[in-house]
Design an enzyme around this catalytic site. Structure first.
Site, PDB file in Angstrom:
ATOM      1  CG  HIS A   1       9.232  -7.130 -39.356  1.00 25.05           C
ATOM      2  ND1 HIS A   1      10.127  -7.437 -40.098  1.00 25.05           N
ATOM      3  CD2 HIS A   1       8.263  -6.550 -39.895  1.00 25.05           C
ATOM      4  CE1 HIS A   1       9.556  -6.679 -41.147  1.00 25.05           C
ATOM      5  NE2 HIS A   1       8.995  -6.009 -41.223  1.00 25.05           N
TER       6      HIS A   1
ATOM      7  CB  SER B   1       5.027  -5.913 -36.627  1.00 26.00           C
ATOM      8  OG  SER B   1       5.689  -6.584 -38.412  1.00 26.00           O
TER       9      SER B   1
ATOM     10  CB  ILE C   1       7.802   4.177 -34.586  1.00 29.87           C
ATOM     11  CG1 ILE C   1       8.637   5.711 -34.243  1.00 29.87           C
ATOM     12  CG2 ILE C   1       9.229   4.586 -36.169  1.00 29.87           C
ATOM     13  CD1 ILE C   1       9.515   5.854 -34.029  1.00 29.87           C
TER      14      ILE C   1
ATOM     15  NE  ARG D   1       9.247  -9.783 -46.424  1.00 28.34           N
ATOM     16  CZ  ARG D   1       8.418  -8.896 -45.779  1.00 28.34           C
ATOM     17  NH1 ARG D   1       8.078  -8.320 -46.696  1.00 28.34           N
ATOM     18  NH2 ARG D   1       8.408  -9.643 -44.553  1.00 28.34           N
TER      19      ARG D   1
ATOM     20  N   GLY E   1      -1.031   2.907 -33.129  1.00 27.73           N
ATOM     21  CA  GLY E   1      -0.817   4.343 -33.149  1.00 27.73           C
ATOM     22  C   GLY E   1       0.893   3.670 -33.452  1.00 27.73           C
TER      23      GLY E   1
ATOM     24  CE  LYS F   1       5.012  -3.535 -34.626  1.00 28.44           C
ATOM     25  NZ  LYS F   1       3.433  -2.863 -34.632  1.00 28.44           N
TER      26      LYS F   1
ATOM     27  CG  LEU G   1      -0.923  -0.067 -42.044  1.00 27.07           C
ATOM     28  CD1 LEU G   1      -1.318  -1.663 -41.408  1.00 27.07           C
ATOM     29  CD2 LEU G   1      -2.082  -0.497 -43.810  1.00 27.07           C
TER      30      LEU G   1
ATOM     31  CG  ASP H   1      -1.901   9.763 -35.653  1.00 27.77           C
ATOM     32  OD1 ASP H   1      -0.499   9.955 -35.204  1.00 27.77           O
ATOM     33  OD2 ASP H   1      -1.551   8.920 -35.878  1.00 27.77           O
TER      34      ASP H   1
ATOM     35  CE1 TYR I   1       7.639  -1.247 -36.053  1.00 27.29           C
ATOM     36  CE2 TYR I   1       7.988  -3.222 -37.736  1.00 27.29           C
ATOM     37  CZ  TYR I   1       6.907  -2.183 -36.974  1.00 27.29           C
ATOM     38  OH  TYR I   1       5.002  -2.227 -37.479  1.00 27.29           O
TER      39      TYR I   1
END
Length: 278
Positions: free
Chosen positions: A112, A110, A73, A172, A71, A139, A13, A32, A135
């Site tokens: 998630h 996210s 994971i 999805r 930045g 968030k 992204l 990074d 994860y």
């Protein structure tokens, strides 16, 4: 603006954001952990730095007007990895932003963070956190961190709950797709909106089958143009009947809702690595 900082510039992204961000500032500092991110765009520089080091973030962010934080994971991973990169790394970004007088952090949150909610609920931005993985839990932490730093320290944040920002290749994604063009538009509006305070917005395109309601983020001026319905006929033709009792099909987090904690969720999505090369 004089200076923008982009973390996660080597990611998929991040690769699509670098060029448009150079057009919004005099100086874009991309950062990074990798040694090199390829040919730099005019006005762009690259600094290798680790999010887990507050000193490194202070040095990179010094003098910036805003930070675009992509930045960390980008998948479910073991707890210790998530802790260092996604949680401690985020604290370092917001703390460095505060110490350096940065106006705003634009953050790649996210879906998630709310991944265990059902698609059929069509949740809005006021839905409670319901993470589907470590994860997603990270968030949630970062969104609350952003809220805290706005309330107590005056650092604005836009937390973009990004959905399926990749090629629409599965059933999805017809409801959850975010095109790269709409991603860029969302980041631009998150930067150039005059006042945002603490704002959460869903990063999703203008899909006919969208599974969330973004109406309470209208003040950002985010008006997505793309619609995954153009892929629906071909994708559904190649998709076997879905199990309507499988949480991976019922929850907006998709396969992240069923993977064992610490195990990849991206692996089940068939994401194509089509990062932009320079």
């Amino acid at each position: 603006m004089k200076k923008l900082v982009l973390t996660g510039a080597a990611g998929r992204l991040g690769s699509y954001l670098r060029e448009p961000l150079t057009k919004m500032c005099d100086e874009l500092v991309s950062t990074d952990r990798v040694d090199d991110i390829g040919t730099l765009y005019p006005g762009e520089s690259y600094v290798q730095a680790d999010l887990s080091s507050l000193d490194a973030m202070l040095e990179v962010i010094k003098g910036a007007d805003m930070v675009v934080h992509f930045g960390a994971i980008g998948d479910e991973a073991p707890w210790d990895d998530i802790l260092q990169s996604n949680i401690i790394g985020a604290y370092n970004v917001w703390e460095a932003a505060y110490r350096c007088g940065v106006k705003r952090v634009v953050y790649a949150s996210s879906v998630h963070a709310v991944g265990m909610h059902l698609k059929t609920d069509t949740i809005g931005l006021d839905a409670p956190h319901r993470p589907d993985t470590y994860y997603g839990l990270a968030k949630c932490f970062c969104e609350d961190l952003a809220s805290l730093y706005w309330d107590k320290r005056g650092v604005e944040s836009v937390c973009m709950r990004i959905f399926s920002c990749a090629q629409a290749t599965n059933a999805r994604s017809i409801g959850t797709w975010l095109s790269y063009d709409d991603l860029i538009h969302l980041v631009e509006r998150s930067i150039d909106s005059p006042v945002v305070g603490f704002t959460v917005v869903y990063g999703i395109s203008n899909n006919d089958r969208a599974v969330v309601d973004n109406s309470k983020a209208g003040h950002l001026g985010y008006r997505p143009k793309d619609n995954a319905e153009v892929f629906a006929k071909a994708v559904f033709a190649d998709t076997p009947p879905l199990d309507n009792k499988d949480l991976a099909n019922l929850c907006i987090g998709g396969p992240f809702a069923t993977v064992e904690l610490g195990n990849s969720g991206v692996a089940a999505l068939g994401v194509v690595d089509d990062r932009k090369e320079t």
